[in-house]
Structure formats: C-alpha cells, structure tokens
Motif scaffolding. Structure first.
Motif, PDB file in Angstrom:
ATOM      1  N   ILE A 215       1.336  -0.964  -0.028  1.00 19.20           N
ATOM      2  CA  ILE A 215       0.206  -0.108   0.276  1.00 19.20           C
ATOM      3  C   ILE A 215       1.310   0.885   0.682  1.00 19.20           C
TER       4      ILE A 215
ATOM      5  N   LEU B  42       1.384   4.608   0.891  1.00 18.58           N
ATOM      6  CA  LEU B  42      -0.506   6.051   1.484  1.00 18.58           C
ATOM      7  C   LEU B  42      -0.169   7.325   1.480  1.00 18.58           C
ATOM      8  N   GLN B  43      -1.678   7.379   0.822  1.00 18.69           N
ATOM      9  CA  GLN B  43      -1.542   8.643   0.351  1.00 18.69           C
ATOM     10  C   GLN B  43      -2.060  10.099   1.981  1.00 18.69           C
TER      11      GLN B  43
ATOM     12  N   LEU C 216       3.990   6.317  10.538  1.00 20.26           N
ATOM     13  CA  LEU C 216       4.062   6.271   9.214  1.00 20.26           C
ATOM     14  C   LEU C 216       3.937   6.701   8.564  1.00 20.26           C
TER      15      LEU C 216
ATOM     16  N   ASP D 114       4.641   6.385   2.057  1.00 19.71           N
ATOM     17  CA  ASP D 114       5.398   5.912   2.501  1.00 19.71           C
ATOM     18  C   ASP D 114       4.924   4.165   1.583  1.00 19.71           C
TER      19      ASP D 114
ATOM     20  N   HIS E  86      -4.984   8.390   4.592  1.00 18.43           N
ATOM     21  CA  HIS E  86      -4.986   7.518   5.001  1.00 18.43           C
ATOM     22  C   HIS E  86      -5.050   7.232   6.478  1.00 18.43           C
TER      23      HIS E  86
ATOM     24  N   TRP F 216      -3.548   5.421   8.397  1.00 17.37           N
ATOM     25  CA  TRP F 216      -2.888   5.444   8.730  1.00 17.37           C
ATOM     26  C   TRP F 216      -1.841   6.573   9.180  1.00 17.37           C
ATOM     27  N   VAL F 217      -1.792   6.965   8.240  1.00 18.02           N
ATOM     28  CA  VAL F 217      -0.974   8.060   8.480  1.00 18.02           C
ATOM     29  C   VAL F 217      -0.554   9.094   9.896  1.00 18.02           C
TER      30      VAL F 217
ATOM     31  N   ALA G  90       2.882  10.194   4.854  1.00 26.76           N
ATOM     32  CA  ALA G  90       1.954   9.773   3.165  1.00 26.76           C
ATOM     33  C   ALA G  90       3.325  10.174   3.048  1.00 26.76           C
TER      34      ALA G  90
END
Length: 118
Positions: A54, A56-57, A96, A100, A60, A62-63, A98
C-alpha cells in the motif's frame, strides 16, 4: 547466528542495528536492540495469506500514527516500510508518513492494496 536453532526453512534475511542494515552470515553475533527480518517458505495449507503493498496517501487513516496504534487485525503483519528509497524495519514506534510504501502479509481485504506476485 548459526546456533539459534531456527525452524527448518526459516532464515534471518537482515539485521537492523541502529541505522545499519547487516546481511547476516553465520558468524554475526546478535545484540540487544537488533531488529531481525525473517524469511520463510510458503505455508501451503493456507493459500489465503497474501503479500500486499500500500502506498499511503495524505489522508490514509494510518498516516501520522505509530504502528502499535494501528487498528489492523491479528491476521495482518507489516513486514517492511519503504520511505524515500530507504528500507525501514517496522517496530511499534515507527510512525507512518504520507508516501510510505507499506508491505504486509494479510488474510484481510485491504482497500487500495496491490497484490505482490512472488
């Protein structure tokens, strides 16, 4: 390392010691704080487990969060993060960002994740 008694088919692929990545040989001595990347053969009884990536935008969920705080199932394991051409071995404190690229093993459906063919 040759004396660790790892199960058959399991290898130590890399050792992260501080900022250094060590490609292990049999004579490497593990130290407290070392992070290990393990490799193993395919578990053939469960074909549902897949390797995915994935990117990461910005928005997202998780960011900005450390891995230990992510709401992911026990069926998902983050195995590596690529950030600006650097390989990061994940630990609970890794936050995490953006951009990554997150590599994981999972049995779960993850939207926007791409399967990796090996």
């Amino acid at each position: 390392m040759r004396d660790l008694g790892l199960p058959e088919g399991v290898i130590i692929a890399a050792v992260q010691r501080g900022r250094d990545i060590i490609v292990p040989r049999g004579d490497v001595v593990l130290l407290p704080g070392d992070n290990l990347v393990l490799g193993a053969g395919v578990y053939e009884d469960d074909v549902r487990i897949q390797l995915k990536e994935i990117i990461l935008q910005t928005h997202h969920p998780w960011v900005g969060h450390p891995l230990r705080d992510l709401d992911i199932s026990r069926q998902t394991v983050i195995i590596m993060v690529r950030r600006r051409n650097r390989t990061l071995i994940p630990n609970g404190g890794l936050k995490l960002l953006a951009g990554d690229k997150v590599f994981l093993y999972t049995q779960s459906h993850l939207p926007h994740a791409q399967d990796i063919q090996i």
